[in-house]
Write an enzyme that holds these catalytic residues in place. Structure first.
Site, PDB file in Angstrom:
ATOM      1  CG  HIS A 269      -1.879  -1.102   1.332  1.00 46.27           C
ATOM      2  ND1 HIS A 269      -2.838  -1.371   0.373  1.00 46.27           N
ATOM      3  CD2 HIS A 269      -2.031  -2.041   2.306  1.00 46.27           C
ATOM      4  CE1 HIS A 269      -3.543  -2.420   0.763  1.00 46.27           C
ATOM      5  NE2 HIS A 269      -3.079  -2.839   1.921  1.00 46.27           N
ATOM      6  CG  ASP A 270       1.561   2.996   3.620  1.00 50.96           C
ATOM      7  OD1 ASP A 270       0.471   3.349   3.129  1.00 50.96           O
ATOM      8  OD2 ASP A 270       1.695   2.729   4.823  1.00 50.96           O
TER       9      ASP A 270
END
Length: 310
Positions: free
Chosen positions: A241-242
């Site tokens: 995600h990040d």
């Protein structure tokens, strides 16, 4: 010329990987890192961030600033089951912390840096948007001073990852997300679950990182994180995600974006934190977000592994 960047993090497993990518890419001038309450407490996120900087050998080069220790209006909602008690899977439990955060407040640092570098600063936000909302409230001119904002959060065509409709960062502080989405940033890119769920790092690809402290950290920190993802999704991989948000700041060509009007639900029993995207312009509002709708997964994973490889 390296891009001037501030990272805003609630350092859990994937935030840490994003920090490592930002540093090891060599393409960023990381002016500082601000921490926020989210996956773990702000204090724990700060300690984790300092440890990751020590791991990367960047503790003297990059300052860390504590930010908001709670959402704007709501109670904290931690994700210890996913990220572990300490937020990074216990991988650095024995590392002594000698780096200390700076004395300032995260949102103030964001404002001050933008004023020093007008039109030059990229903000990469991989936690709840509390710090940026506080910064905008304090200095509304910030929206014209910042070059671009890249946000990991939301889901427009997919299901949530904390409720059926909401992605975690949006759910934790939807009021802050609403402030940011309505602030008027000229370039605001949303890297949501629609694309991050396609950005999967396998154990085989992790092993290609070689034999280094960072490579061993990646394997250890993501072990339980991958187990939790497999339990819910039936896929044995680390969902990035990040790091993908950092990747978009590095190379926008790895994603396809489309301009849409996006708002955030804050008053629903079932749908708090949902990012509502007006695909057909039924609200007759000007687009406020560049929404990532697809990702070149191979290009992104290559970018990540090349940066972290020995």
């Amino acid at each position: 010329m390296r891009k001037k960047v501030i990272l805003d993090v609630d350092t859990g497993v994937d935030d840490a990987l994003g920090i490592l990518l930002a540093i090891r890419s060599g393409q960023f001038d990381v002016l500082g890192i601000t921490t926020v309450n989210g996956n773990v407490s702000m204090e724990q996120a700060t300690e984790n961030t300092c440890k990751i900087l020590q791991l990367a050998g960047a503790e003297d080069a990059i300052p860390v600033y504590k930010g908001a220790d709670r959402p704007l209006l709501r109670e904290s909602f931690f994700e210890h089951r996913v990220h572990g008690k300490d937020g990074i899977g216990g991988a650095l439990r024995d590392m002594p912390v000698h780096k200390q955060p700076e004395a300032g407040f995260g949102p103030d640092f964001i404002v001050e840096a933008a004023r020093r570098e007008p039109g030059e600063l990229t903000l990469v936000m991989t936690g709840p948007l509390t710090n940026l909302a506080l910064a905008v409230r304090k200095a509304p001119e910030l929206v014209q001073l910042v070059k671009e904002v890249v946000v990991m959060g939301g889901a427009v065509s997919s299901y949530g990852n904390v409720t059926p409709t909401a992605e975690y960062n949006m759910y934790v502080d939807p009021e802050a997300a609403k402030v940011v989405f309505h602030a008027g940033f000229p370039s605001l890119t949303m890297v949501g679950l629609d694309v991050t769920r396609k950005a999967l790092l396998t154990e085989e690809q992790m092993l290609q990182l070689g034999d280094s402290d960072i490579a061993r950290y990646v394997l250890e920190s993501t072990s339980d994180y991958m187990k939790r993802y497999y339990e819910r999704n039936g896929i044995h991989a680390c969902v990035m995600h990040d790091p993908l948000a950092v990747g978009v700041a590095l190379d926008r060509g790895i994603v396809t974006t489309r301009p849409y009007y996006v708002d955030v639900e804050t008053r629903s029993e079932l749908c708090d934190g949902q990012t509502v995207c007006d695909f057909q312009n039924r609200l007759s509002r000007q687009p406020n977000v560049h929404v990532c709708v697809d990702v070149d997964t191979d290009a992104f994973i290559q970018l990540f592994t090349q940066a972290l490889r020995v």
